[in-house]
Design a protein around this motif. Structure first.
Motif, PDB file in Angstrom:
ATOM      1  N   GLU A   1      44.325  35.029  39.175  1.00 42.87           N
ATOM      2  CA  GLU A   1      44.021  34.287  40.399  1.00 42.87           C
ATOM      3  C   GLU A   1      42.517  34.223  40.680  1.00 42.87           C
ATOM      4  O   GLU A   1      42.083  33.414  41.512  1.00 42.87           O
ATOM      5  CB  GLU A   1      44.731  34.938  41.587  1.00 42.87           C
ATOM      6  CG  GLU A   1      46.247  34.993  41.451  1.00 42.87           C
ATOM      7  CD  GLU A   1      46.879  35.876  42.515  1.00 42.87           C
ATOM      8  OE1 GLU A   1      46.241  36.111  43.560  1.00 42.87           O
ATOM      9  OE2 GLU A   1      48.001  36.360  42.280  1.00 42.87           O
ATOM     10  N   LEU A   2      41.742  35.075  40.027  1.00 48.70           N
ATOM     11  CA  LEU A   2      40.298  35.086  40.273  1.00 48.70           C
ATOM     12  C   LEU A   2      39.697  33.754  39.822  1.00 48.70           C
ATOM     13  O   LEU A   2      40.086  33.192  38.797  1.00 48.70           O
ATOM     14  CB  LEU A   2      39.633  36.244  39.538  1.00 48.70           C
ATOM     15  CG  LEU A   2      40.144  37.648  39.883  1.00 48.70           C
ATOM     16  CD1 LEU A   2      39.350  38.700  39.113  1.00 48.70           C
ATOM     17  CD2 LEU A   2      40.083  37.921  41.379  1.00 48.70           C
ATOM     18  N   THR A   3      38.741  33.261  40.582  1.00 51.72           N
ATOM     19  CA  THR A   3      38.141  31.953  40.313  1.00 51.72           C
ATOM     20  C   THR A   3      36.779  32.100  39.653  1.00 51.72           C
ATOM     21  O   THR A   3      36.059  33.078  39.882  1.00 51.72           O
ATOM     22  CB  THR A   3      37.989  31.144  41.609  1.00 51.72           C
ATOM     23  OG1 THR A   3      37.133  31.858  42.522  1.00 51.72           O
ATOM     24  CG2 THR A   3      39.342  30.905  42.253  1.00 51.72           C
ATOM     25  N   LEU A   4      36.428  31.118  38.850  1.00 51.30           N
ATOM     26  CA  LEU A   4      35.148  31.088  38.157  1.00 51.30           C
ATOM     27  C   LEU A   4      34.538  29.704  38.381  1.00 51.30           C
ATOM     28  O   LEU A   4      35.148  28.689  38.029  1.00 51.30           O
ATOM     29  CB  LEU A   4      35.359  31.351  36.663  1.00 51.30           C
ATOM     30  CG  LEU A   4      34.155  31.711  35.797  1.00 51.30           C
ATOM     31  CD1 LEU A   4      33.454  32.970  36.303  1.00 51.30           C
ATOM     32  CD2 LEU A   4      34.575  31.904  34.350  1.00 51.30           C
ATOM     33  N   THR A   5      33.339  29.685  38.980  1.00 50.58           N
ATOM     34  CA  THR A   5      32.691  28.418  39.324  1.00 50.58           C
ATOM     35  C   THR A   5      31.221  28.491  38.954  1.00 50.58           C
ATOM     36  O   THR A   5      30.571  29.515  39.166  1.00 50.58           O
ATOM     37  CB  THR A   5      32.807  28.126  40.832  1.00 50.58           C
ATOM     38  OG1 THR A   5      34.154  28.295  41.246  1.00 50.58           O
ATOM     39  CG2 THR A   5      32.354  26.700  41.149  1.00 50.58           C
TER      40      THR A   5
ATOM     41  N   ASP B  36      41.095  47.792  40.173  1.00 51.63           N
ATOM     42  CA  ASP B  36      41.291  47.361  41.560  1.00 51.63           C
ATOM     43  C   ASP B  36      41.715  45.898  41.676  1.00 51.63           C
ATOM     44  O   ASP B  36      42.215  45.483  42.728  1.00 51.63           O
ATOM     45  CB  ASP B  36      40.005  47.577  42.365  1.00 51.63           C
ATOM     46  CG  ASP B  36      39.695  49.050  42.585  1.00 51.63           C
ATOM     47  OD1 ASP B  36      40.617  49.884  42.454  1.00 51.63           O
ATOM     48  OD2 ASP B  36      38.528  49.382  42.883  1.00 51.63           O
ATOM     49  N   VAL B  37      41.493  45.114  40.635  1.00 51.79           N
ATOM     50  CA  VAL B  37      41.876  43.693  40.666  1.00 51.79           C
ATOM     51  C   VAL B  37      42.865  43.342  39.558  1.00 51.79           C
ATOM     52  O   VAL B  37      43.179  42.164  39.341  1.00 51.79           O
ATOM     53  CB  VAL B  37      40.628  42.779  40.565  1.00 51.79           C
ATOM     54  CG1 VAL B  37      39.752  42.919  41.803  1.00 51.79           C
ATOM     55  CG2 VAL B  37      39.817  43.074  39.300  1.00 51.79           C
ATOM     56  N   ALA B  38      43.368  44.360  38.860  1.00 51.35           N
ATOM     57  CA  ALA B  38      44.210  44.133  37.682  1.00 51.35           C
ATOM     58  C   ALA B  38      45.496  43.379  38.014  1.00 51.35           C
ATOM     59  O   ALA B  38      46.038  42.672  37.160  1.00 51.35           O
ATOM     60  CB  ALA B  38      44.544  45.462  37.009  1.00 51.35           C
ATOM     61  N   ASP B  39      45.980  43.499  39.251  1.00 56.34           N
ATOM     62  CA  ASP B  39      47.242  42.867  39.617  1.00 56.34           C
ATOM     63  C   ASP B  39      47.106  41.375  39.921  1.00 56.34           C
ATOM     64  O   ASP B  39      48.109  40.696  40.127  1.00 56.34           O
ATOM     65  CB  ASP B  39      47.860  43.573  40.825  1.00 56.34           C
ATOM     66  CG  ASP B  39      47.000  43.464  42.079  1.00 56.34           C
ATOM     67  OD1 ASP B  39      45.776  43.230  41.949  1.00 56.34           O
ATOM     68  OD2 ASP B  39      47.547  43.617  43.188  1.00 56.34           O
ATOM     69  N   ARG B  40      45.873  40.864  39.943  1.00 57.38           N
ATOM     70  CA  ARG B  40      45.670  39.459  40.301  1.00 57.38           C
ATOM     71  C   ARG B  40      44.556  38.799  39.490  1.00 57.38           C
ATOM     72  O   ARG B  40      43.917  37.852  39.953  1.00 57.38           O
ATOM     73  CB  ARG B  40      45.366  39.338  41.798  1.00 57.38           C
ATOM     74  CG  ARG B  40      44.169  40.166  42.278  1.00 57.38           C
ATOM     75  CD  ARG B  40      44.038  40.112  43.795  1.00 57.38           C
ATOM     76  NE  ARG B  40      42.863  40.810  44.295  1.00 57.38           N
ATOM     77  CZ  ARG B  40      42.783  42.118  44.482  1.00 57.38           C
ATOM     78  NH1 ARG B  40      43.814  42.891  44.182  1.00 57.38           N
ATOM     79  NH2 ARG B  40      41.677  42.679  44.959  1.00 57.38           N
ATOM     80  N   LEU B  41      44.355  39.261  38.291  1.00 61.18           N
ATOM     81  CA  LEU B  41      43.237  38.751  37.479  1.00 61.18           C
ATOM     82  C   LEU B  41      43.310  37.239  37.284  1.00 61.18           C
ATOM     83  O   LEU B  41      42.291  36.547  37.362  1.00 61.18           O
ATOM     84  CB  LEU B  41      43.217  39.454  36.113  1.00 61.18           C
ATOM     85  CG  LEU B  41      42.640  40.872  36.111  1.00 61.18           C
ATOM     86  CD1 LEU B  41      42.920  41.547  34.780  1.00 61.18           C
ATOM     87  CD2 LEU B  41      41.145  40.845  36.395  1.00 61.18           C
TER      88      LEU B  41
ATOM     89  N   PRO C  82      40.343  35.261  45.723  1.00 62.39           N
ATOM     90  CA  PRO C  82      40.949  34.580  46.868  1.00 62.39           C
ATOM     91  C   PRO C  82      41.686  35.528  47.816  1.00 62.39           C
ATOM     92  O   PRO C  82      41.793  35.250  49.015  1.00 62.39           O
ATOM     93  CB  PRO C  82      41.927  33.590  46.226  1.00 62.39           C
ATOM     94  CG  PRO C  82      41.407  33.388  44.844  1.00 62.39           C
ATOM     95  CD  PRO C  82      40.813  34.705  44.445  1.00 62.39           C
ATOM     96  N   LYS C  83      42.195  36.636  47.306  1.00 61.85           N
ATOM     97  CA  LYS C  83      42.959  37.562  48.151  1.00 61.85           C
ATOM     98  C   LYS C  83      42.078  38.226  49.200  1.00 61.85           C
ATOM     99  O   LYS C  83      42.476  38.376  50.360  1.00 61.85           O
ATOM    100  CB  LYS C  83      43.639  38.629  47.283  1.00 61.85           C
ATOM    101  CG  LYS C  83      44.458  39.629  48.090  1.00 61.85           C
ATOM    102  CD  LYS C  83      45.169  40.631  47.209  1.00 61.85           C
ATOM    103  CE  LYS C  83      45.967  41.634  48.046  1.00 61.85           C
ATOM    104  NZ  LYS C  83      46.707  42.609  47.192  1.00 61.85           N
ATOM    105  N   THR C  84      40.866  38.624  48.806  1.00 56.36           N
ATOM    106  CA  THR C  84      39.979  39.350  49.714  1.00 56.36           C
ATOM    107  C   THR C  84      38.842  38.495  50.250  1.00 56.36           C
ATOM    108  O   THR C  84      38.186  38.871  51.220  1.00 56.36           O
ATOM    109  CB  THR C  84      39.369  40.563  49.001  1.00 56.36           C
ATOM    110  OG1 THR C  84      38.533  40.102  47.914  1.00 56.36           O
ATOM    111  CG2 THR C  84      40.450  41.481  48.447  1.00 56.36           C
TER     112      THR C  84
END
Length: 225
Positions: free
Chosen positions: A138-142, A131-136, A205-207
């Motif tokens: 872009e995912l943030t880690l904090t 479900d998130v494979a198209d934007r991996l 960030p997308k959702t």
């Protein structure tokens, strides 16, 4: 052995962990890898002979606790993502947030040993990787240590989940019950990592959706010997 339970878009997915693996020195950028090696060198940890590394960890150390008991004051977390193989199909591979809580005092004697001295803390919510494979990237880690931001980046800084899925398949470990942590991103050396609380967030960030794990570090009583 207690199974992990994840909320996946309102569905409870239960996973008995049979294999737990920690990736190490797993940055895509060699500069980031060198920075992490330098961070650990300041703590007395010898540099690896190859990268990336892969450390098998006792499966019972995959946990979802609110507290982590420690024996001394030199332990700390690491912001990571985790893959969970929950079943045989592609849609059964889950992605969640994780924090590898490591004994830094033991780490100077061996990274593999130190991985056995603290838990891998995982979030209670997860996404299906497809479900998130198209934007991996872009995912943030904090991560926050004691309320201060100590790590901030994106998944683009780390080896991609597909790298590890291919590696697990080659090793015959892409099986239900396998959990793999990604390795971490550089820490801000100005922030005290030996804090009494750790929080890690994996954000989309997308959702606007965020997966989080958070715990208190609790010092155990001194041994009687």
């Amino acid at each position: 052995m207690f199974p992990l339970r994840f909320d996946v878009n309102g569905e409870v997915v239960e996973v008995p962990v049979t294999t737990l693996l920690n990736g190490g020195y797993a940055g895509r950028s060699q500069e980031d890898v060198a920075a992490h090696v330098a961070e650990l060198a300041e703590l007395g940890v010898p540099a690896p002979t190859r990268t990336p590394c892969l450390y098998p960890v006792a499966p019972y150390l995959a946990m979802q606790p609110d507290q982590v008991p420690v024996q001394h004051g030199r332990t700390s977390g690491e912001a990571e993502w985790a893959l969970i193989v929950a079943g045989p199909e592609e849609r059964d591979v889950l992605l969640t947030v994780a924090c590898d809580h490591t004994d830094r005092q033991l780490e100077v004697h061996g990274v593999a040993w130190s991985k056995q001295a603290g838990p891998d803390v995982l979030g209670r919510k997860a996404w299906r990787l497809v479900d998130v494979a198209d934007r991996l990237d872009e995912l943030t880690l904090t991560a926050w240590a004691g309320g201060e931001v100590i790590q901030r980046g994106t998944l683009a800084e780390l080896l991609a989940p597909q790298f590890w899925l291919d590696d697990l398949r080659e090793r015959g470990l892409l099986q239900p019950g396998t959990v793999l942590l990604s390795g971490t991103i550089p820490m801000d050396a100005a922030v005290d990592q030996f804090a009494d609380t750790w929080r890690v967030e994996l954000g989309d960030p997308k959702t606007g959706d965020v997966l989080a794990c958070e715990y208190q570090v609790r010092r155990m009583p001194e041994p009687v010997e």
